[in-house]
Scaffold this active site. Sequence first.
Site, PDB file in Angstrom:
ATOM      1  N   GLU A  67      59.732 -35.885 -47.934  1.00 42.70           N
ATOM      2  CA  GLU A  67      58.721 -36.280 -46.950  1.00 42.70           C
ATOM      3  C   GLU A  67      57.382 -35.772 -47.462  1.00 42.70           C
ATOM      4  O   GLU A  67      57.064 -34.590 -47.338  1.00 42.70           O
ATOM      5  CB  GLU A  67      59.056 -35.687 -45.576  1.00 42.70           C
ATOM      6  CG  GLU A  67      60.346 -36.219 -44.972  1.00 42.70           C
ATOM      7  CD  GLU A  67      60.298 -37.706 -44.661  1.00 42.70           C
ATOM      8  OE1 GLU A  67      59.180 -38.265 -44.628  1.00 42.70           O
ATOM      9  OE2 GLU A  67      61.364 -38.310 -44.470  1.00 42.70           O
ATOM     10  N   CYS A 123      50.431 -34.609 -41.928  1.00 42.52           N
ATOM     11  CA  CYS A 123      50.655 -35.513 -43.070  1.00 42.52           C
ATOM     12  C   CYS A 123      50.400 -36.968 -42.711  1.00 42.52           C
ATOM     13  O   CYS A 123      50.102 -37.779 -43.594  1.00 42.52           O
ATOM     14  CB  CYS A 123      52.070 -35.339 -43.622  1.00 42.52           C
ATOM     15  SG  CYS A 123      53.373 -35.693 -42.426  1.00 42.52           S
TER      16      CYS A 123
END
Length: 456
Positions: free
Chosen positions: A210, A244
């Site tokens: 990720e 993010c």
Amino acid sequence: METYRSLLNKQKSFFKTETTKNVGYRIEALQKLRTAIKKNEKTLMEALRADLNKSEFDAYTSEIGFVLEEIRFTMKHLRSWAAPKKVKTPVTHIGSNSYIYPEPYGVALIIAPWNYPFQLAVAPLIGAIAAGNCAIIKPSELTPKTSEALESIIKEIFLEEYIAVVQGGVETSQALLNEPLDYIFFTGSVPVGKMIMESAAKHLTPVTLELGGKSPCIVHEDANLKLAAKRIAWGKFTNAGQTCIAPDYLYVHKSIKDVFLKQFRETTLELYGKEPLKNPDFTRIVSERHFDRLSSFLDNGQIFMGGNTDKERLTIEPTVLTDITWEESIMRDEIFGPLLPVLEYGDLSEVIEGIHSHPKPLALYIFTENNNIQEEVLNKVSFGGGCVNDTVYHFVSPYLPFGGVGTSGIGAYHGKGNFDTFSHQKSVLKQTTKFDIPFRYPNVKNGLGKIKLFMK
């Protein structure tokens, strides 16, 4: 190190007892985790405040509450997910039945980042437990209080041969990665993700990465500007931009740019006050190194709003930078802070070409009322996931797998996607012994002709 090999061997031995394959055991483990999180809610909030100055509201909504909801959803559906699934069988296999058995990998290593230090450690752990794995969690050394609280919670409810927390810096991560793990789940930067994948290749260990990247946000000329401004400001400046999937930069149509930016300034003032540096609940930058990196971008373009900093408290105002081009230093890498550069465009093709000229982003956001514009962007641009007329909100839906594509990541999780990530889908054909199909054998007369009747 010998201690890590010893821990890994303990977990592998425990996994071989098949205790974790019992679905009831998994549900009980998730319930223990849920109860312990609720019991330690105050401790976790204090830890998140100490590490990142997160308010109780932010700590609960983006960390604790998110995890509790993920556990609840997983417990509700786990028995169904874990059961073998009967699937169709082709006519060539008459007499047999086909099944898919989800099975755990074994021992999973979860390496968590610092920006959401509790949520991004525990959310993948939920998937690992649900799928029947043992797990080792390596939390971030940059958020020591939260890592300490997490370790305390895990030690209180689980044996280390089942779930363990290992603290330390980069050298600890590297030592763990040198071991023959069964699965690796990493959340963090693209450069470190490449190193994780390289280490995993030595043992052919499957990975979920990720990562991140520069996630674009497009505001088209027909957008609801007031709502767009509010949702973009919230998505960008939550956690001081250290998210993010935060909008990394804006593409704003030149015909509404001035009106939108004025609305954006007013909205940001409403959300964070006239003096955000004095706001006791505004999240700080995680370290002096990250603060200095972000501060260096303040001379890019022109400061439209914000721009003030407090190095002693490691805080930076919500800031908008205009007159930005792709050549500016702020546009080279993911920003990961409360700075929002703005580019303008006249035709949508400029936007699509600009995004295509750079690595695939983790998220994309488009604000427009035009369905054709929405579909054009969604069909022409590759990205991990995103929203139409919103930001970030897709992340919290258990029905939407979350993950990247290309350099923004490999694999996905959340909800059933979390269970699937930590499960191998084992295919099984159960064949009858009541009769046999002769034409598959090479000694059958005119076997080829008979085979061609079915396989064509």
